[in-house]
Scaffold this motif. Structure first.
Motif, PDB file in Angstrom:
ATOM      1  N   LEU A 237       0.838  -1.072   0.141  1.00 10.33           N
ATOM      2  CA  LEU A 237      -0.091  -0.104   0.134  1.00 10.33           C
ATOM      3  C   LEU A 237       1.432   0.828   0.081  1.00 10.33           C
ATOM      4  O   LEU A 237       1.614   1.045   0.738  1.00 10.33           O
ATOM      5  CB  LEU A 237      -0.852  -0.194   1.187  1.00 10.33           C
ATOM      6  N   ARG A 239      -0.101   4.432   0.472  1.00  7.20           N
ATOM      7  CA  ARG A 239      -0.006   5.662   1.507  1.00  7.20           C
ATOM      8  C   ARG A 239      -0.155   7.058   1.654  1.00  7.20           C
ATOM      9  O   ARG A 239      -0.236   7.858   2.510  1.00  7.20           O
ATOM     10  CB  ARG A 239       0.051   4.921   2.705  1.00  7.20           C
ATOM     11  N   ASP A 240       0.296   6.923   0.844  1.00  6.41           N
ATOM     12  CA  ASP A 240       0.398   8.919   0.464  1.00  6.41           C
ATOM     13  C   ASP A 240       0.827   9.182  -0.866  1.00  6.41           C
ATOM     14  O   ASP A 240       1.054  10.069  -1.183  1.00  6.41           O
ATOM     15  CB  ASP A 240       1.894   9.298   0.590  1.00  6.41           C
ATOM     16  N   SER A 275      -3.471   4.803  11.328  1.00  2.16           N
ATOM     17  CA  SER A 275      -5.012   5.229  10.411  1.00  2.16           C
ATOM     18  C   SER A 275      -3.995   7.064  10.422  1.00  2.16           C
ATOM     19  O   SER A 275      -4.730   7.444   9.110  1.00  2.16           O
ATOM     20  CB  SER A 275      -6.501   5.684  10.836  1.00  2.16           C
ATOM     21  N   VAL A 277      -2.108   7.832   7.923  1.00  2.00           N
ATOM     22  CA  VAL A 277      -1.217   8.186   6.576  1.00  2.00           C
ATOM     23  C   VAL A 277      -2.243   9.137   5.909  1.00  2.00           C
ATOM     24  O   VAL A 277      -3.203   9.243   6.371  1.00  2.00           O
ATOM     25  CB  VAL A 277      -1.057   6.239   6.100  1.00  2.00           C
ATOM     26  N   VAL A 278      -1.464   9.312   5.260  1.00  2.00           N
ATOM     27  CA  VAL A 278      -2.375   9.421   3.546  1.00  2.00           C
ATOM     28  C   VAL A 278      -2.090  10.997   3.955  1.00  2.00           C
ATOM     29  O   VAL A 278      -3.024  12.133   4.603  1.00  2.00           O
ATOM     30  CB  VAL A 278      -3.567   9.214   2.739  1.00  2.00           C
ATOM     31  N   ARG A 283      -7.308  11.748   1.960  1.00  2.00           N
ATOM     32  CA  ARG A 283      -7.123  10.578   2.635  1.00  2.00           C
ATOM     33  C   ARG A 283      -8.678  10.360   2.536  1.00  2.00           C
ATOM     34  O   ARG A 283      -9.555  11.556   2.975  1.00  2.00           O
ATOM     35  CB  ARG A 283      -6.534  11.066   4.374  1.00  2.00           C
ATOM     36  N   LEU A 287      -9.907   6.910   6.906  1.00  2.00           N
ATOM     37  CA  LEU A 287      -8.975   6.901   8.189  1.00  2.00           C
ATOM     38  C   LEU A 287      -9.117   8.282   9.377  1.00  2.00           C
ATOM     39  O   LEU A 287      -8.709   8.137   9.645  1.00  2.00           O
ATOM     40  CB  LEU A 287      -7.921   7.295   6.995  1.00  2.00           C
ATOM     41  N   TYR A 294      -7.194  -1.946   6.945  1.00  2.00           N
ATOM     42  CA  TYR A 294      -7.927  -1.396   5.572  1.00  2.00           C
ATOM     43  C   TYR A 294      -6.666  -1.377   4.331  1.00  2.00           C
ATOM     44  O   TYR A 294      -5.946  -2.422   4.878  1.00  2.00           O
ATOM     45  CB  TYR A 294      -7.702   0.450   5.381  1.00  2.00           C
ATOM     46  N   ILE A 298      -8.058   2.918   0.410  1.00  2.00           N
ATOM     47  CA  ILE A 298      -7.200   4.110   0.566  1.00  2.00           C
ATOM     48  C   ILE A 298      -6.440   4.390  -0.644  1.00  2.00           C
ATOM     49  O   ILE A 298      -5.976   5.869  -0.632  1.00  2.00           O
ATOM     50  CB  ILE A 298      -6.757   4.345   1.466  1.00  2.00           C
ATOM     51  N   ASP A 299      -5.452   3.918  -1.282  1.00  2.00           N
ATOM     52  CA  ASP A 299      -5.142   4.299  -2.949  1.00  2.00           C
ATOM     53  C   ASP A 299      -6.208   4.784  -3.561  1.00  2.00           C
ATOM     54  O   ASP A 299      -5.779   5.974  -4.476  1.00  2.00           O
ATOM     55  CB  ASP A 299      -3.393   4.168  -2.353  1.00  2.00           C
ATOM     56  N   ASP A 494       1.673   1.063  14.528  1.00  2.00           N
ATOM     57  CA  ASP A 494       1.348   0.464  13.066  1.00  2.00           C
ATOM     58  C   ASP A 494       1.704  -0.953  12.671  1.00  2.00           C
ATOM     59  O   ASP A 494       2.933  -1.657  12.853  1.00  2.00           O
ATOM     60  CB  ASP A 494       2.398   1.460  11.893  1.00  2.00           C
TER      61      ASP A 494
END
Ligand code: ATP
Length: 581
Positions: A237, A239-240, A275, A277-278, A283, A287, A294, A298-299, A494
């Motif tokens: 993932l 995540r950003d 949660s 992240v992003v 986001r 999250l 998840y 999310i991406d 995490d």
């Protein structure tokens, strides 16, 4: 001297020393898709080496910092047998690096710093500085990401290790490729070597001269989703996902970069993940609502935000705080259905459940978008993560199968340099000019709007508002390293790092923007001092002071004791204090 070992180095992606070849390292598990070449080289001294040398001189006769601080080399994927670690050190790797990401070093030997010539600083991230440099062995221009270890903590090292391990597991034209590592046995500094990319999508999108056509948007989105498909298939993932992490070269090839927040995931063997992240604008709601379970969705949400942003010409949900972000999401995408609230059991659900449901209005809001884009946007921006489907499904959507088709990357215009950093420089210049012209009574209003929308507030800053259960030691450690701790969510929160979940979010009502109609009775209120990642403890007296009630205004629904203007300005000051430290 920086490169004590002074051995042969690679010219290309990877080099292999005799020692490594003959060792058991070679016979052990190989990292996927890594080609091995062998080259003999000489070297010349350049600036980078000086920097590294200086660092090591500072340490004097002590052990390298990385070694000294390696208190908990407990990063599971890299727990190599001692013999293998010894082989890696013999091959020139610093022990601290071998300890945390030995697996990712297999088959490689370190590149020497003096085989690169630094050209320019091109970027600066949360925990790194990025330089444009020339590889003196190949003549190729590369990007060198220097990992900052000024505040070395085992956690930071682990996150850096995770980025390296993840990057070596990925191999796709739309994912940035780690071409090598620059370090030495005695060094505590580390450079990641990447192919140089001239642009990033945020920089291009913010450039006043650039307006994408539908075919161009399809071309970028196809590449983004293809890169994501690869990451997700390999259990990664990102995540950003955001514009500044989507690098583009002069051939129009887009590569997903910055895996600093990425993590491995296995849908069949789930661990709780943080949660936090992003970057805020990208986001997803789950999250913001505190989800720790998840996946790829999310991406996909972030990709949906980018698709709409490219078509709209500006970010679609530029929230300033997490609460405001959620409110913007509800206003555009609707609030979660009762069924979703029930099944999701999200930690912050009771805090953020609006009193009245919000209606979804994506089609109305984006009525001018190409019709074929709307079903895809609807899917990617689904409130329920399950409905976002997969990158593979998105690639099959009618957006890509109807005319105008995605253009060829090579047919994209050749843009002038347009990194987010260039956009920042432009902003600074515009600000300077405005200040100058203001003095003459002419405030350049026009550029201001674009400038404000050009960049997303980085995840760290946006998150700072909600950090309350962070232990004091980390807090103080991070006081001087702005937002670093947000970039590195605490490992104990995490699951990707094998720790159990720790604290939950505490919401301070003082930080709720006045136009947000959530029931404030559901906000927890604490007289405890607010703790944040990015600054020291604030004055408890100021925070714990009773708040006056304020009538709701605007589209707020229901009564509220949201902060008054005065409260707000005090809170702003408090926040300012925090981030200044
Ligand atoms: N391969 C590359 N080619 C050209 N520029 C790059 C490359 N990699 C990174 N950069 C530039 O350096 C900046 C910072 O890099 P990166 O995002 O990987 O670092 P970071 O420390 O994780 O940053 P952040 O905190 O912004 O996420 C990028 O925004 C980009 O402009």
């Amino acid at each position: 001297m920086g490169c004590v070992l002074g051995r042969e180095v690679s010219s290309g992606i990877v080099s292999e020393s005799k020692e490594v070849k003959n060792s058991r390292v070679e016979s052990k598990r190989k990292v996927e898709d890594v080609s091995v070449t062998k080259t003999d080289t000489t070297s010349s001294v350049v600036e980078i080496q000086n920097e590294e040398t200086q660092e090591e001189k500072v340490d004097g006769d002590k052990k390298p910092r990385g070694e000294r601080r390696r208190s908990r080399p407990n990063y599971k994927p890299s727990n190599l047998p001692g013999q293998m670690r010894g082989d890696q050190v013999a091959a020139g790797w610093p022990p601290w690096l071998s300890a945390v990401c030995g697996e990712a070093l297999n088959g490689w030997i370190p590149r020497r710093a003096d085989t690169f010539e630094k050209i320019d600083k091109i970027g600066s991230g949360t925990y790194s500085n990025v330089y444009k440099a020339r590889d003196l062995l190949t003549g190729k221009v590369v990007a060198l990401k220097k990992v900052r270890f000024d505040n070395l903590e085992p956690e930071s090292v682990k996150f850096m290790a995770r980025e390296i391990i993840i990057l070596r597991r990925l191999n796709h034209p739309n994912v940035v490729k780690l071409e090598g590592l620059v370090t030495s046995r005695m060094s505590c500094s580390l450079y990641l070597v990447f192919e140089y990319m001239e642009h990033d999508l945020a920089g291009l999108a913010a450039s006043p001269a650039v307006k994408f056509t539908e075919a161009q948007v399809k071309c970028y989105m196809h590449q983004l989703l293809s890169g994501l498909e690869h990451c997700h298939k390999r259990g990664v993932l990102h995540r950003d996902i955001k514009g500044s992490n989507l690098l583009i070269d002069n051939e129009g090839i887009l590569r997903i970069a910055d895996f600093g927040l990425a993590s491995f995931f296995d849908p069949n063997n789930k661990h709780p993940m943080t949660s936090r992240v992003v970057t805020l604008w990208y986001r997803p709601p789950e999250l913001l609502l505190g989800a720790t379970d998840y996946g790829v969705s999310i991406d996909l949400w972030s990709a949906g935000c980018i698709l709409a942003e490219l078509l709209a010409g500006k970010p679609i949900m530029p929230g300033r705080t997490e609460v405001e972000q959620l409110h913007k999401i509800y206003k555009l995408c609707g609030s979660p259905s009762d069924e979703y609230w029930k099944k999701s059991r999200l930690p912050n659900a009771t805090l953020f459940k609006p009193r009245e449901p919000y209606k979804r209005c994506i089609r109305e809001t984006f009525k001018d978008f190409p019709p074929s884009s709307l079903p895809l946007i609807e899917t990617l921006l689904a409130i329920d993560p399950v409905e976002r489907q997969t990158a593979t499904a998105a690639l099959k959507s009618e957006f890509f199968t109807t005319e105008p088709y995605a253009c060829e990357p090579s047919s994209l215009p050749k843009y002038p340099p347009s990194k987010e950093m260039d956009a920042k420089r432009r902003d600074d210049e515009a600000r300077r000019l405005r200040a100058a012209s203001k003095a003459q009574g002419d405030a350049g209003k026009k550029t201001r709007t674009r400038e404000r929308h050009a960049r997303a507030m980085p995840a760290p800053d946006a998150n700072a508002e909600l950090q309350s259960n962070i232990d004091r030691r980390r807090l103080i450690n991070h006081a001087n390293a702005k937002s670093k701790s947000e970039k590195f969510p605490p490992p104990h929160q995490d699951g990707a790092l094998g720790y159990t979940l720790g604290s939950s979010h505490h919401i301070d009502p003082a930080l709720v923007p006045p136009d947000v109609p959530f029931s404030t009775t559901s906000f927890t209120y604490s007289k405890e001092p607010i703790q944040t990642w990015s600054g020291p403890l604030v004055d408890p007296a100021g925070v714990g002071a009773p708040r006056r009630k304020k009538k709701n205004t605007g589209d707020a629904r229901g009564s509220s004791n949201l902060p008054t203007g005065k409260d707000k300005s005090r809170d702003t000051q408090l926040k300012g204090k925090k981030s200044m430290a």
